[in-house]
Enzyme design. Sequence first.
Site, mmCIF file in Angstrom:
data_model
loop_
_atom_site.group_PDB
_atom_site.id
_atom_site.type_symbol
_atom_site.label_atom_id
_atom_site.label_comp_id
_atom_site.label_asym_id
_atom_site.label_seq_id
_atom_site.Cartn_x
_atom_site.Cartn_y
_atom_site.Cartn_z
ATOM 1 N N ALA A 20 -8.136 3.496 2.640
ATOM 2 C CA ALA A 20 -7.243 4.051 1.628
ATOM 3 C C ALA A 20 -7.046 5.543 1.839
ATOM 4 C CB ALA A 20 -7.827 3.811 0.239
ATOM 5 N N GLY A 21 -5.848 6.017 1.514
ATOM 6 C CA GLY A 21 -5.570 7.445 1.466
ATOM 7 C C GLY A 21 -4.718 7.676 0.233
ATOM 8 N N HIS A 22 -5.309 8.262 -0.788
ATOM 9 C CA HIS A 22 -4.606 8.442 -2.058
ATOM 10 C C HIS A 22 -4.316 9.918 -2.272
ATOM 11 C CE1 HIS A 22 -6.370 4.366 -3.634
ATOM 12 N NE2 HIS A 22 -5.618 4.245 -2.565
ATOM 13 N N LYS A 37 8.788 7.459 -6.498
ATOM 14 C CA LYS A 37 9.642 7.985 -5.438
ATOM 15 C C LYS A 37 11.120 7.638 -5.611
ATOM 16 C CE LYS A 37 7.361 8.962 -1.594
ATOM 17 N NZ LYS A 37 6.469 9.018 -0.406
ATOM 18 N N LYS A 47 -0.502 5.208 -5.813
ATOM 19 C CA LYS A 47 -1.605 4.904 -6.743
ATOM 20 C C LYS A 47 -2.380 6.168 -7.113
ATOM 21 C CE LYS A 47 -3.128 2.020 -3.655
ATOM 22 N NZ LYS A 47 -1.982 1.914 -2.721
ATOM 23 N N GLY A 68 0.815 -1.215 0.000
ATOM 24 C CA GLY A 68 0.000 0.000 0.000
ATOM 25 C C GLY A 68 0.845 1.261 0.000
ATOM 26 N N ASP A 69 0.194 2.392 -0.277
ATOM 27 C CA ASP A 69 0.833 3.716 -0.287
ATOM 28 C C ASP A 69 1.969 3.821 -1.295
ATOM 29 O OD1 ASP A 69 -0.881 4.443 1.782
ATOM 30 O OD2 ASP A 69 0.508 3.726 3.314
ATOM 31 N N GLN A 94 -5.034 -0.190 -1.247
ATOM 32 C CA GLN A 94 -4.090 -1.052 -0.525
ATOM 33 C C GLN A 94 -3.073 -1.640 -1.513
ATOM 34 O OE1 GLN A 94 -7.763 -1.662 0.385
ATOM 35 N NE2 GLN A 94 -7.231 0.161 1.503
ATOM 36 N N ARG A 143 -23.205 -12.974 5.320
ATOM 37 C CA ARG A 143 -24.545 -12.776 4.757
ATOM 38 C C ARG A 143 -25.470 -11.986 5.675
ATOM 39 N NH1 ARG A 143 -24.587 -19.021 3.411
ATOM 40 N NH2 ARG A 143 -23.836 -18.883 5.544
ATOM 41 N N THR A 151 -3.865 8.343 5.802
ATOM 42 C CA THR A 151 -5.153 8.136 6.461
ATOM 43 C C THR A 151 -5.034 8.301 7.973
ATOM 44 O OG1 THR A 151 -5.936 6.684 4.713
ATOM 45 C CG2 THR A 151 -7.016 6.438 6.833
ATOM 46 N N THR A 152 -3.993 7.716 8.555
ATOM 47 C CA THR A 152 -3.900 7.712 10.018
ATOM 48 C C THR A 152 -2.730 8.543 10.546
ATOM 49 O OG1 THR A 152 -2.579 5.703 9.888
ATOM 50 C CG2 THR A 152 -4.937 5.408 10.216
ATOM 51 N N GLY A 153 -1.864 8.996 9.653
ATOM 52 C CA GLY A 153 -0.717 9.798 10.079
ATOM 53 C C GLY A 153 0.391 8.990 10.750
HETATM 54 P P1 GDP Z 1 -1.375 5.675 -2.450
HETATM 55 O O1 GDP Z 1 -2.135 5.268 -1.223
HETATM 56 O O2 GDP Z 1 -0.815 4.508 -3.174
HETATM 57 O O3 GDP Z 1 -2.155 6.582 -3.357
HETATM 58 O O4 GDP Z 1 -0.136 6.512 -1.922
HETATM 59 P P2 GDP Z 1 -0.161 7.645 -0.760
HETATM 60 O O5 GDP Z 1 -0.804 8.861 -1.312
HETATM 61 O O6 GDP Z 1 -0.687 7.088 0.493
HETATM 62 O O7 GDP Z 1 1.402 7.843 -0.518
HETATM 63 C C1 GDP Z 1 2.256 8.223 -1.532
HETATM 64 C C2 GDP Z 1 2.944 9.548 -1.125
HETATM 65 O O8 GDP Z 1 4.066 9.770 -1.940
HETATM 66 C C3 GDP Z 1 2.067 10.762 -1.299
HETATM 67 O O9 GDP Z 1 2.379 11.685 -0.292
HETATM 68 C C4 GDP Z 1 2.488 11.303 -2.666
HETATM 69 O O10 GDP Z 1 2.256 12.684 -2.809
HETATM 70 C C5 GDP Z 1 3.957 10.991 -2.656
HETATM 71 N N1 GDP Z 1 4.572 10.723 -3.972
HETATM 72 C C6 GDP Z 1 4.040 10.066 -5.032
HETATM 73 N N2 GDP Z 1 4.967 9.917 -6.002
HETATM 74 C C7 GDP Z 1 6.095 10.482 -5.532
HETATM 75 C C8 GDP Z 1 7.416 10.612 -6.048
HETATM 76 O O11 GDP Z 1 7.756 10.152 -7.132
HETATM 77 N N3 GDP Z 1 8.336 11.252 -5.262
HETATM 78 C C9 GDP Z 1 8.036 11.745 -4.045
HETATM 79 N N4 GDP Z 1 8.999 12.343 -3.347
HETATM 80 N N5 GDP Z 1 6.804 11.641 -3.520
HETATM 81 C C10 GDP Z 1 5.845 11.012 -4.250
HETATM 82 P P1 IMO Z 2 -3.801 2.764 0.370
HETATM 83 O O1 IMO Z 2 -4.940 2.544 -0.607
HETATM 84 C C1 IMO Z 2 -1.288 1.085 3.503
HETATM 85 C C2 IMO Z 2 -3.180 -1.670 6.312
HETATM 86 C C3 IMO Z 2 -3.338 -1.215 7.742
HETATM 87 C C4 IMO Z 2 -3.231 -2.541 8.462
HETATM 88 C C5 IMO Z 2 -3.950 -3.495 7.528
HETATM 89 C C6 IMO Z 2 -5.400 -3.764 7.894
HETATM 90 O O2 IMO Z 2 -3.677 4.185 0.798
HETATM 91 O O3 IMO Z 2 -2.545 2.193 -0.159
HETATM 92 P P2 IMO Z 2 -7.617 -2.324 7.668
HETATM 93 O O4 IMO Z 2 -7.985 -0.996 8.261
HETATM 94 O O5 IMO Z 2 -7.669 -2.351 6.179
HETATM 95 O O6 IMO Z 2 -8.371 -3.467 8.278
HETATM 96 O O7 IMO Z 2 -6.075 -2.547 8.115
HETATM 97 O O8 IMO Z 2 -3.884 -2.907 6.245
HETATM 98 N N1 IMO Z 2 -3.756 -0.754 5.295
HETATM 99 C C7 IMO Z 2 -3.037 0.027 4.499
HETATM 100 N N2 IMO Z 2 -1.697 0.233 4.448
HETATM 101 N N3 IMO Z 2 -2.102 1.693 2.604
HETATM 102 C C8 IMO Z 2 -3.429 1.481 2.629
HETATM 103 O O9 IMO Z 2 -4.266 1.972 1.688
HETATM 104 C C9 IMO Z 2 -3.961 0.645 3.624
HETATM 105 N N4 IMO Z 2 -5.202 0.226 3.963
HETATM 106 C C10 IMO Z 2 -5.065 -0.637 4.971
HETATM 107 O O10 IMO Z 2 -2.323 -0.328 8.133
HETATM 108 O O11 IMO Z 2 -1.890 -2.951 8.536
HETATM 109 MG MG MG Z 3 -2.231 5.624 0.831
#
Ligand code: GDP
Ligand code: IMO
Ligand code: MG
Length: 427
Positions: free
Chosen positions: A39-41, A334, A16, A12-13, A227, A146, A303-305
Amino acid sequence: MANIAVLGAQWGDEGKGKIVDLYGERADLIVRYQGGNNAGHTLVVGGEKTVLHLIPSGVLHPGKTCVIASGVVLDPEVFLREVEALTARGLISESRGTRVWVSERTQVIMPYHKLIDRLREESGGKAKIGTTVRGIGPCYEDKVARRGVMVGDLMDSDLLRDKIEAAIREKNAVLAALYNHEPLVVEELHAWALEMGKKLKPMVRDTRVLIQEAIAAGNTILFEGAQGTLLDVEHGTYPFVTSSNTITGGIFTGCGIGPKSLDRIIGISKAYTTRVGGGPFPTELDNDLGEWIRKQGQEFGATTGRPRRCGWLDLVALKYAVEVNGLTGIALMKADVLSGLEELKVCVAYEVDGARRNTIPSNIRELERVKPVYESLKGWKTLPDRPKTFGEMPDAFRAYVGYIERTLGIPVVTISTGPGREQTLNR
Ligand code: GDP
Ligand code: IMO
Ligand code: MG
């Protein structure tokens, strides 16, 4: 443009949100098919940052139809707040041609799902997963058991009452016995759910038909994963996973379409690895270097910091992601974060109890004992901020990308050198 899936190839993260925003410019429909507001995108456009939890990351482009399909679990309050905030910014509006649709089959995250998620996590011990506490797991449990409430049910008062009654019978017993918690009250939940139904109604429809019609009309669809592969409930690092199918297969069940509708499947991967929450992480750097990466990459949960755990690129895990998803390409994110390191390591095999292996053990204890086998590669000093060609990248970076491509057997099709839309190279 063909229909594309963009999904996480790690934990995850991966970035995306950025890639969906980028590829989304040429799509007609952008579809979320699993997960929820765990999710936190993050999207950075014109220097302005937007974090989306439920609404598909194509919404910043005008004229898009954004779909929340049946495989998602929806917290109505979070969703409505997100719609409101985007509407206030003028991003969701009729004049922009933006539409947001929710499937009538989408499961509703009820207040008791969040309560149970929290109580379980707080009770600690070995059962603690480190979830996002958004009620995701308990909601999917009820779906499979269900006794879930679907978005469409919110508009049928009698059915809704019956479903809530049935759902909370066992819950009240568990709440009292395990958590010394007062019982849930049907009337309160029913009133809340009806209110949510009223507010959601104008955005609810049969999204399966909508997607099917888009396919028939030759429109372009972008499927946005949440995720990552190693968090898949079946193929991830179980039980330290989320509760949905995050892999490509989740698209077909989560939307109600067949596999022929998908042309390209892009796995998003950082140039290193991160993980947030509990669970094994073979290449984790629990040291100064890991701390350095966290700082350079600002690796804190959207999402959670929570601080994200950081480590080297794990090519065993990534190769696994290529296989279970049928990836056709990688978007490497990155890369800029690693600039300045003299030496980079990539994990090419696992060693467990003295034996070498090249896939992920299913036994969680074995996975915890894995020792990564590393290959060392040369680092690079800096990367161009807005690269135009692969040729202008430093030799060591091109070698790093080449190594990844040879190991995975698929091309790196997109390279990201910063959070902004324009800090990207498409090859
Ligand atoms: P997602 O959950 O997959 O959408 O990813 P997140 O948004 O949770 O985390 C990705 C983080 O990396 C965000 O803060 C983006 O702004 C940042 N990011 C994405 N691509 C790049 C990159 O190429 N370089 C850097 N330095 N940051 C990036
Ligand atoms: P995005 O879409 C990273 C992780 C949680 C935990 C496990 C289960 O932003 O990539 P949950 O609340 O889903 O039952 O938690 O999954 N997790 C993520 N880790 N990015 C995410 O979403 C996540 N969504 C859930 O931290 O370990
Ligand atoms: Mg994320």
